[in-house]
Scaffold this motif. Structure first.
Motif, PDB file in Angstrom:
ATOM      1  N   LEU A   1       0.695  -1.052  -0.157  1.00 37.98           N
ATOM      2  CA  LEU A   1      -0.005   0.002  -0.115  1.00 37.98           C
ATOM      3  C   LEU A   1       0.843   1.317   0.046  1.00 37.98           C
ATOM      4  N   GLY A   2       1.909   1.361   0.687  1.00 33.32           N
ATOM      5  CA  GLY A   2       2.756   2.324   0.641  1.00 33.32           C
ATOM      6  C   GLY A   2       3.372   2.648  -0.396  1.00 33.32           C
ATOM      7  N   ASP A   3       3.968   1.693  -1.225  1.00 33.90           N
ATOM      8  CA  ASP A   3       4.525   1.721  -2.526  1.00 33.90           C
ATOM      9  C   ASP A   3       3.518   2.205  -3.537  1.00 33.90           C
ATOM     10  N   CYS A   4       2.346   1.612  -3.377  1.00 29.64           N
ATOM     11  CA  CYS A   4       1.114   2.086  -4.398  1.00 29.64           C
ATOM     12  C   CYS A   4       1.006   3.555  -4.342  1.00 29.64           C
ATOM     13  N   ASP A   5       0.874   4.014  -2.994  1.00 35.71           N
ATOM     14  CA  ASP A   5       0.596   5.418  -2.632  1.00 35.71           C
ATOM     15  C   ASP A   5       1.802   6.389  -2.921  1.00 35.71           C
ATOM     16  N   ARG A   6       2.830   5.797  -3.029  1.00 35.17           N
ATOM     17  CA  ARG A   6       3.940   6.708  -3.396  1.00 35.17           C
ATOM     18  C   ARG A   6       4.041   6.652  -4.921  1.00 35.17           C
ATOM     19  N   THR A   7       3.733   5.514  -5.754  1.00 35.30           N
ATOM     20  CA  THR A   7       3.734   5.532  -7.123  1.00 35.30           C
ATOM     21  C   THR A   7       2.422   6.523  -7.493  1.00 35.30           C
ATOM     22  N   LEU A   8       1.268   6.362  -7.036  1.00 36.32           N
ATOM     23  CA  LEU A   8       0.246   7.099  -7.390  1.00 36.32           C
ATOM     24  C   LEU A   8       0.569   8.473  -7.346  1.00 36.32           C
ATOM     25  N   ALA A   9       1.160   9.005  -5.992  1.00 30.93           N
ATOM     26  CA  ALA A   9       1.337  10.231  -5.968  1.00 30.93           C
ATOM     27  C   ALA A   9       2.236  10.846  -7.052  1.00 30.93           C
ATOM     28  N   GLU A  10       3.440  10.191  -7.246  1.00 32.71           N
ATOM     29  CA  GLU A  10       4.448  10.482  -8.375  1.00 32.71           C
ATOM     30  C   GLU A  10       3.448  10.555  -9.530  1.00 32.71           C
ATOM     31  N   ARG A  11       2.658   9.633  -9.811  1.00 36.72           N
ATOM     32  CA  ARG A  11       2.003   9.709 -11.308  1.00 36.72           C
ATOM     33  C   ARG A  11       1.072  10.945 -11.476  1.00 36.72           C
ATOM     34  N   LEU A  12       0.632  11.308 -10.178  1.00 34.45           N
ATOM     35  CA  LEU A  12      -0.384  12.527 -10.284  1.00 34.45           C
ATOM     36  C   LEU A  12       0.484  13.810 -10.243  1.00 34.45           C
ATOM     37  N   ARG A  13       1.685  13.932  -9.754  1.00 33.84           N
ATOM     38  CA  ARG A  13       2.447  14.912 -10.051  1.00 33.84           C
ATOM     39  C   ARG A  13       2.815  14.922 -11.404  1.00 33.84           C
ATOM     40  N   THR A  14       3.376  13.884 -12.047  1.00 36.79           N
ATOM     41  CA  THR A  14       3.689  14.116 -13.348  1.00 36.79           C
ATOM     42  C   THR A  14       2.418  14.255 -14.472  1.00 36.79           C
ATOM     43  N   ALA A  15       1.316  13.853 -13.971  1.00 32.12           N
ATOM     44  CA  ALA A  15       0.025  14.285 -14.867  1.00 32.12           C
ATOM     45  C   ALA A  15      -0.098  15.646 -14.705  1.00 32.12           C
ATOM     46  N   GLU A  16      -0.199  16.388 -13.408  1.00 31.76           N
ATOM     47  CA  GLU A  16      -0.311  17.733 -13.043  1.00 31.76           C
ATOM     48  C   GLU A  16       0.423  18.419 -14.052  1.00 31.76           C
ATOM     49  N   ARG A  17       1.945  18.063 -14.045  1.00 34.47           N
ATOM     50  CA  ARG A  17       2.859  18.712 -14.768  1.00 34.47           C
ATOM     51  C   ARG A  17       2.272  18.819 -16.287  1.00 34.47           C
ATOM     52  N   TYR A  18       2.222  17.472 -16.734  1.00 30.57           N
ATOM     53  CA  TYR A  18       1.842  17.350 -18.198  1.00 30.57           C
ATOM     54  C   TYR A  18       0.527  18.392 -18.488  1.00 30.57           C
ATOM     55  N   ALA A  19      -0.397  18.371 -17.415  1.00 28.59           N
ATOM     56  CA  ALA A  19      -1.755  19.153 -18.036  1.00 28.59           C
ATOM     57  C   ALA A  19      -1.119  20.497 -17.762  1.00 28.59           C
ATOM     58  N   ALA A  20      -0.346  21.200 -17.128  1.00 31.56           N
ATOM     59  CA  ALA A  20       0.070  22.528 -16.928  1.00 31.56           C
ATOM     60  C   ALA A  20       0.776  22.774 -18.240  1.00 31.56           C
ATOM     61  N   ASP A  21       1.536  21.932 -18.864  1.00 32.08           N
ATOM     62  CA  ASP A  21       2.360  22.203 -20.070  1.00 32.08           C
ATOM     63  C   ASP A  21       1.378  22.107 -21.020  1.00 32.08           C
ATOM     64  N   LEU A  22       0.365  21.310 -21.263  1.00 36.52           N
ATOM     65  CA  LEU A  22      -0.510  21.200 -22.327  1.00 36.52           C
ATOM     66  C   LEU A  22      -1.508  22.551 -22.234  1.00 36.52           C
ATOM     67  N   ALA A  23      -1.751  23.096 -20.959  1.00 37.41           N
ATOM     68  CA  ALA A  23      -2.586  24.327 -20.826  1.00 37.41           C
ATOM     69  C   ALA A  23      -1.855  25.451 -21.498  1.00 37.41           C
TER      70      ALA A  23
END
Length: 150
Positions: free
Chosen positions: A64-86
């Motif tokens: 669960l800890g690994d999944c949480d860290r991976t998910l948080a990292e992917r969310l940060r990456t997605a937010e960066r991509y969304a900001a770049d795309l915007a």
């Protein structure tokens, strides 16, 4: 003699009752010991199952800890991509507005042909075709954005 005989008979009957009671108690003790052995086996199995469950829970917590860290990292990456795309969409819209302004200015500046057979000057016709192409690209991009937003 009758009293001694009666006393002996009474003692004998009490001894028989005692022997029967001892036999019944011995059987009950045997059953309790057998139940105790089964109970010990059950308790041992429960302890073993508890240890296994605790190890499984610890493993699940790590996962669960690994999944949480991976998910948080992917969310940060997605937010960066969304900001770049915007930012890219905004820059694209700015470019499209500039192109449309250029096209508007070019159509106002374009000289009227005095002769019907006279061709338009080449730079203006290129600008008009570029503007038409840019407008078509803008329309397609807007449709794609609407499709992604839905």
């Amino acid at each position: 003699m009758t009293i001694t005989l009666i006393a002996d008979a009474l003692v004998a009957s009490l001894l028989v009752a005692t022997i029967i009671t001892c036999y019944v108690l011995a059987k009950r003790i045997e059953r309790l010991k057998a139940d105790e052995g089964a109970m010990r086996q059950t308790v041992g199995a429960l302890i073993s199952a508890t240890d296994t469950a605790e190890r499984a829970i610890a493993g699940l917590k790590l996962t669960l800890g690994d999944c949480d860290r991976t998910l948080a990292e992917r969310l940060r990456t997605a937010e960066r991509y969304a900001a770049d795309l915007a930012a890219q969409i905004e820059a694209g819209q700015t470019v499209m507005e500039r192109i449309s302004q250029i096209v508007s200015a070019a159509t106002l500046v374009a000289p009227k042909a005095t002769e019907p057979s006279a061709p338009e000057p080449t730079p203006i016709s290129r600008m008009v075709s570029a503007a038409e192409s840019a407008a078509a690209i803008r329309t397609r991009a807007a449709r794609r954005l609407e499709g992604q937003a839905a």
